[in-house]
Design an enzyme around this catalytic site. Structure first.
Site, PDB file in Angstrom:
ATOM      1  N   LYS A   5       9.581   0.247 -16.764  1.00  0.00           N
ATOM      2  CA  LYS A   5       9.440  -0.905 -17.648  1.00  0.00           C
ATOM      3  C   LYS A   5      10.690  -1.771 -17.628  1.00  0.00           C
ATOM      4  CE  LYS A   5       7.140   2.225 -19.376  1.00  0.00           C
ATOM      5  NZ  LYS A   5       6.181   3.209 -18.853  1.00  0.00           N
ATOM      6  N   ASP A  50      12.476  11.527 -24.371  1.00  0.00           N
ATOM      7  CA  ASP A  50      11.729  10.800 -23.355  1.00  0.00           C
ATOM      8  C   ASP A  50      12.058   9.317 -23.523  1.00  0.00           C
ATOM      9  OD1 ASP A  50      10.050   9.744 -21.529  1.00  0.00           O
ATOM     10  OD2 ASP A  50       8.179  10.300 -22.517  1.00  0.00           O
ATOM     11  N   TRP A  64       2.701   9.595 -26.920  1.00  0.00           N
ATOM     12  CA  TRP A  64       2.067   9.100 -25.690  1.00  0.00           C
ATOM     13  C   TRP A  64       1.040  10.151 -25.246  1.00  0.00           C
ATOM     14  CZ3 TRP A  64       4.227  10.244 -20.286  1.00  0.00           C
ATOM     15  CH2 TRP A  64       3.536   9.521 -19.308  1.00  0.00           C
TER      16      TRP A  64
HETATM   17  N1  PGU Z   1       6.950   8.265 -21.593  1.00  0.00           N
HETATM   18  C1  PGU Z   1       6.431   7.386 -22.457  1.00  0.00           C
HETATM   19  C2  PGU Z   1       6.746   7.529 -23.904  1.00  0.00           C
HETATM   20  C3  PGU Z   1       5.616   6.340 -21.992  1.00  0.00           C
HETATM   21  O1  PGU Z   1       5.120   5.465 -22.856  1.00  0.00           O
HETATM   22  C4  PGU Z   1       5.338   6.235 -20.615  1.00  0.00           C
HETATM   23  C5  PGU Z   1       4.464   5.142 -20.069  1.00  0.00           C
HETATM   24  C6  PGU Z   1       5.922   7.180 -19.768  1.00  0.00           C
HETATM   25  C7  PGU Z   1       6.717   8.183 -20.286  1.00  0.00           C
HETATM   26  C8  PGU Z   1       5.684   7.161 -18.291  1.00  0.00           C
HETATM   27  O2  PGU Z   1       6.387   6.206 -17.667  1.00  0.00           O
HETATM   28  P1  PGU Z   1       6.464   6.068 -16.088  1.00  0.00           P
HETATM   29  O3  PGU Z   1       7.894   5.816 -15.851  1.00  0.00           O
HETATM   30  O4  PGU Z   1       5.593   4.949 -15.709  1.00  0.00           O
HETATM   31  O5  PGU Z   1       6.004   7.354 -15.492  1.00  0.00           O
HETATM   32  N2  PGU Z   1       3.409   4.745 -20.862  1.00  0.00           N
HETATM   33  C9  PGU Z   1       2.739   3.480 -20.709  1.00  0.00           C
HETATM   34  C10 PGU Z   1       2.320   3.171 -19.294  1.00  0.00           C
HETATM   35  C11 PGU Z   1       0.961   3.645 -18.880  1.00  0.00           C
HETATM   36  C12 PGU Z   1       0.888   5.126 -18.679  1.00  0.00           C
HETATM   37  O6  PGU Z   1       0.300   5.769 -19.557  1.00  0.00           O
HETATM   38  O7  PGU Z   1       1.464   5.626 -17.691  1.00  0.00           O
HETATM   39  C13 PGU Z   1       1.648   3.378 -21.753  1.00  0.00           C
HETATM   40  O8  PGU Z   1       0.910   2.399 -21.722  1.00  0.00           O
HETATM   41  O9  PGU Z   1       1.602   4.214 -22.649  1.00  0.00           O
END
Ligand code: PGU
Length: 420
Positions: free
Chosen positions: A264, A228, A147
């Site tokens: 999510k 994570d 990510w």
């Molecule tokens: N860790 C991972 C692996 C993720 O994909 C995401 C969210 C998070 C943490 C963060 O999650 P939150 O609980 O919302 O803080 N990734 C999505 C959402 C958009 C973003 O980048 O925040 C994505 O599209 O990769």
């Protein structure tokens, strides 16, 4: 006299200059900028496959029924003061049970230091800060790819970063031998970040056997595994199955860290509810670690907002609501699985010269399509289909009504390609 007066007056009303002249715009975020481009497009055919947030088959964000019921239950609660320690501890304990398992020694013995966090991002950031304070010399090993925000988080916490090999483009699968070599060759006692399920962006997870080997090697090397967990439930539709990787590490006696997000799997993206849990050797250690985490939180934002935490703890503490939640997670995961199958079939029906098996082999929210950055640009320009530049498709954006259009668009821009 007049001159002095006028100069003084001008000085007091004129704008101060010079403070931010040297500041240029920050580079665009690779994920949130996709939404910006999508919103600016006026085509009725446009499709947003950028951000990884769940959408229903109409392409709409979903408020889960369990959340609606919990909202009704907490309506009128006097929660404008910060939430009581009891509610917060309860949320942490119930979240931790979701990953570690209900009846584990870890929970019974109070060996985890847990704090509520600002969703998954906040939990990662908190851990990165904690890591820098306690182990300033240690790097964080991140999977390649991962990510994109992981890099920002550990950079801003001033923790150095290394990567370990994860994905093999040729097979569109896991590069297991390279991963194992990198785990083996990292200095003893390194920090490793793993996605326990539904890897972002590749949708490629190790098998249970492979997790066992990774856990064994990490133990041998005394590495610290940090998980994570942003998509529990989205890989298989089953919360317990999706926690299997972490449980394998627990059985092997690791101390682990885990960032959890309810953005999510409860559809609570805007409420920012998450949890950071750090497993310790005993309860005394857990109390000390927790107090350190609380100190970091206190200086950063004092305490997190309360509405979301009340929703999550209401759901996790009510057997019926929790069961309803589990059913709804499965509905979301199953819809994504169905869309994977339909997208692949549609491409095959169009006689695509390429192999699209990976669409159904990969799991979770994302499909790492293999499209090049140029093809991604062409999709946006010619077909109004938006995804991140690395070719990641957020499968949540695929619906019964847009899947054929999407398949045709992908086919048009790839039909003259040959398999590498
Ligand atoms: N860790 C991972 C692996 C993720 O994909 C995401 C969210 C998070 C943490 C963060 O999650 P939150 O609980 O919302 O803080 N990734 C999505 C959402 C958009 C973003 O980048 O925040 C994505 O599209 O990769």
């Amino acid at each position: 006299m007049w001159r002095r007066f006028l100069t003084k007056k001008c000085m007091s009303t004129s704008r101060a200059v010079g403070w931010w002249d040297h500041v240029g715009p920050a580079p665009k975020d690779p994920i949130t900028s996709v939404t910006e481009a999508f919103l600016a497009d006026t085509s009725p055919h446009k499709i947003n496959l950028g951000v990884g947030a769940y959408r229903d088959d109409e392409g709409k964000p979903v408020v889960l029924q369990c959340v609606r019921n919990a909202e009704a239950e907490i309506a009128g609660t006097d929660f404008l003061e910060s939430v009581s320690t009891a509610v917060s501890s309860n949320l942490v304990e119930e979240s931790v049970k979701l990953v570690y398992g209900k009846n584990t020694d870890v929970v019974r013995e109070g060996r985890f230091a847990g704090v509520q966090a600002l969703s998954g991002t906040g939990a990662c950031r908190l851990f990165a800060e904690f890591q820098r304070r306690l182990y300033p010399e240690s790097a964080m090993y991140l999977p390649d790819p991962t990510w994109s925000n992981h890099h920002n988080i550990w950079r801003d916490a001033q923790v150095s970063q290394n990567t370990f090999r994860y994905y093999r483009p040729e097979s569109r699968g896991l590069h297991f031998s390279a991963l194992m070599d990198d785990v083996k060759n990292a200095p003893d006692r390194s920090f490793f970040l793993f996605h326990p399920c539904a890897h972002n962006p590749t949708g490629v997870d190790p098998t249970e056997e492979q997790w066992k080997e990774i856990s064994y090697k990490c133990k041998e090397k005394n590495h610290f595994p940090f998980f994570d967990m942003a998509y529990q439930g989205f890989a298989s539709g089953d919360l317990d199955k999706d926690a299997k990787a972490i449980r394998i590490f627990l059985e092997d006696g690791h101390l682990v860290g885990c960032a959890q997000s309810f953005a999510k799997n409860m559809g609570l993206y805007g409420h920012r509810v998450g949890c950071l849990g750090v497993l310790c050797a005993d309860s005394k250690q857990a109390i000390a670690v927790k107090s350190q985490l609380q100190q970091i939180v206190r200086a950063m934002y004092s305490s997190p907002p309360v509405h979301g935490i009340l929703l999550v703890s209401t759901i996790l503490n009510d057997q019926d609501l929790k069961a309803l939640w589990q059913e709804e997670v499965k509905v979301m995961a199953d819809r994504i699985i169905r869309m994977r199958a339909t997208l692949r079939q549609s491409l095959e029906k169009l006689d695509s010269p390429l192999n699209w098996e990976h669409i159904t082999n990969q799991v979770g929210m994302f499909c790492f399509s293999g499209l090049s950055p140029e093809q991604v640009d062409e999709l946006a320009k010619e077909y109004h289909v938006y995804m991140t530049h690395d070719g990641r498709i957020s499968m949540a954006g695929v619906t019964t009504s847009n899947v054929n259009y999407l398949a045709k668009a992908i086919h048009e821009i790839t039909k003259s390609s040959r398999e590498a």
